[in-house]
Design an enzyme around this catalytic site. Structure first.
Site, PDB file in Angstrom:
ATOM      1  N   SER A  48      -1.969   1.769   4.474  1.00  0.00           N
ATOM      2  CA  SER A  48      -1.006   2.354   3.182  1.00  0.00           C
ATOM      3  C   SER A  48      -1.612   1.379   1.723  1.00  0.00           C
ATOM      4  O   SER A  48      -2.973   1.980   1.227  1.00  0.00           O
ATOM      5  CB  SER A  48      -0.046   1.864   3.888  1.00  0.00           C
ATOM      6  N   ASP A  76      -2.791   6.107   7.428  1.00  0.00           N
ATOM      7  CA  ASP A  76      -1.792   6.384   6.969  1.00  0.00           C
ATOM      8  C   ASP A  76      -0.817   6.164   5.919  1.00  0.00           C
ATOM      9  O   ASP A  76       0.013   6.253   5.332  1.00  0.00           O
ATOM     10  CB  ASP A  76      -0.570   6.137   8.355  1.00  0.00           C
ATOM     11  N   HIS A  95       4.339   4.905  10.573  1.00  0.00           N
ATOM     12  CA  HIS A  95       3.542   4.461  10.079  1.00  0.00           C
ATOM     13  C   HIS A  95       2.728   2.976  10.055  1.00  0.00           C
ATOM     14  O   HIS A  95       1.704   3.887   9.651  1.00  0.00           O
ATOM     15  CB  HIS A  95       4.831   4.276   8.947  1.00  0.00           C
TER      16      HIS A  95
END
Length: 363
Positions: free
Chosen positions: A158, A187, A316
């Site tokens: 992220s 992700d 996630h």
């Protein structure tokens, strides 16, 4: 416990959409509230944990390491450098680090809490700008590895994916003393990230501000952000700190206040796709679904500019939800691009991009 496949994440802080007003108010402390089964010792995942003062910096970083005996030798295995996402800590990589140590001989691992997170202490915890975080990464690696192993692989989740991509796209020798073998982004892509900025504030306002116990925080996390309870029991406590109060002897609040970081959100992700596609290293993008791909990355995948791996059953936090599968993917990535290997480039289609079939993602 069964989970439905999550939709595209509403935020990049790992949360699924929460209804307005959803808080921890419904949780009530009980006699057994703190009977959280302790996780295995950190030595199961890392060789050491230390606080490292970086010369010329305003920071002392909490660092977790697995270091091969001859990690400064050119014959040593890879050094994986992990950067966590916003609000997380280095312990989100614990299960993955332990598996890599088992699967790759002479593997070295470096994971650390970035500024404003976990056990790291700095003079300015609020400065979460991309440039500052990238400089911090370079400072930590250069301090701990003055002569880095030949094969350095940066892995970021992220927000951390934006940081490692920025470092990889910077001229060799500027932030790191040695050119990179590879960069792995988990992700996050520019298009989806920029689209989700409007939802980040809503998510942060609606998540619980505090918990009556660590156990309740772990329970909340396993129903919203992390599917793997074993990982949540390790990583979530490091995201909390106790605060005494009059009504409850102790409540637990988040160590990192993410709302002030809003001024940096666009800076984290702007230009991410271009920097990733042009970085001078082997490139691997790992996503929870193809719906995350933006136009630039879709074209890049069709042209064979990077390796794509999809984890459709994961949320996630892929490194926490699927540590075993991710360890296999990273091992294959290093084996494909490691010592004596020519970095594999998927053939660029001769036909026009519009007419060329997309390269099938590896299983």
């Amino acid at each position: 416990m069964q989970f439905d496949k999550p939709p595209r994440p509403a935020t990049l802080f790992g949360g699924r959409p929460l209804p307005a007003g959803h808080t921890a108010a419904g949780h009530h402390a009980s006699a057994n509230d703190d009977d959280l089964e302790p996780p295995p010792p950190l030595t199961d995942y890392f060789d050491s944990v230390s606080d490292v003062a970086v010369a010329g910096s305003d920071a002392t970083f909490r660092v977790y390491q697995t270091r091969a005996a001859d990690s400064e030798s050119t014959s040593a295995g890879p050094l994986f450098v992990f950067h966590h996402g916003a609000g997380h800590t280095a312990l989100s990589w614990a299960l993955l680090a332990g598996l890599l140590r088992q699967r790759i001989q002479k593997c070295s691992v470096l994971a650390y809490d970035c500024r404003g997170h976990g056990g790291t202490v700095t003079a300015d915890d609020a400065d979460l700008s991309l440039e500052r975080l990238a400089q911090d990464l370079g400072n930590v690696v250069n301090t701990l590895y003055p002569t880095p192993p030949a094969d350095v692989i940066l892995v970021g989740h992220s927000m951390g994916g934006a940081v490692v991509t920025h470092v990889a796209a910077t001229a060799p020798g500027t932030l790191l003393k040695k050119p990179l073998l590879g960069v792995v982004v988990i992700d996050v892509v520019e298009g989806t990230a920029m689209d989700s900025l409007a939802h980040m504030q809503v998510y942060l306002r609606n998540r619980p501000d505090s918990f009556p116990s660590v156990r309740k925080a772990v329970e909340w996390s396993t129903t919203t952000t992390i599917k793997n309870e074993a990982s949540a029991r390790i990583s979530v406590p490091s995201q909390l700190k106790p605060v005494p109060n009059a009504e409850n002897p102790t409540k637990w609040v988040w160590r990192t206040n993410l709302m002030p970081s809003q001024v940096h959100w666009k800076g984290w992700f702007k230009g991410l796709s271009k920097k990733f596609l042009t970085s001078r290293a082997a490139r691997l993008l790992i996503l929870a679904g193809t719906d995350r791909l933006d136009t630039e990355l879709t074209i890049g995948q069709m042209q064979g500019k990077y390796q794509l791996a999809l984890y459709p059953e994961s949320g996630h936090a892929i490194q926490e939800d699927e540590p075993g599968r991710l360890a296999e993917t990273l091992c294959e990535f290093w084996d494909r691009n490691g010592p004596g290997k020519v970095i594999k480039r998927f053939p660029i289609p001769i036909k026009s991009v519009a007419a060329a079939p997309a390269t099938a993602p590896p299983s």
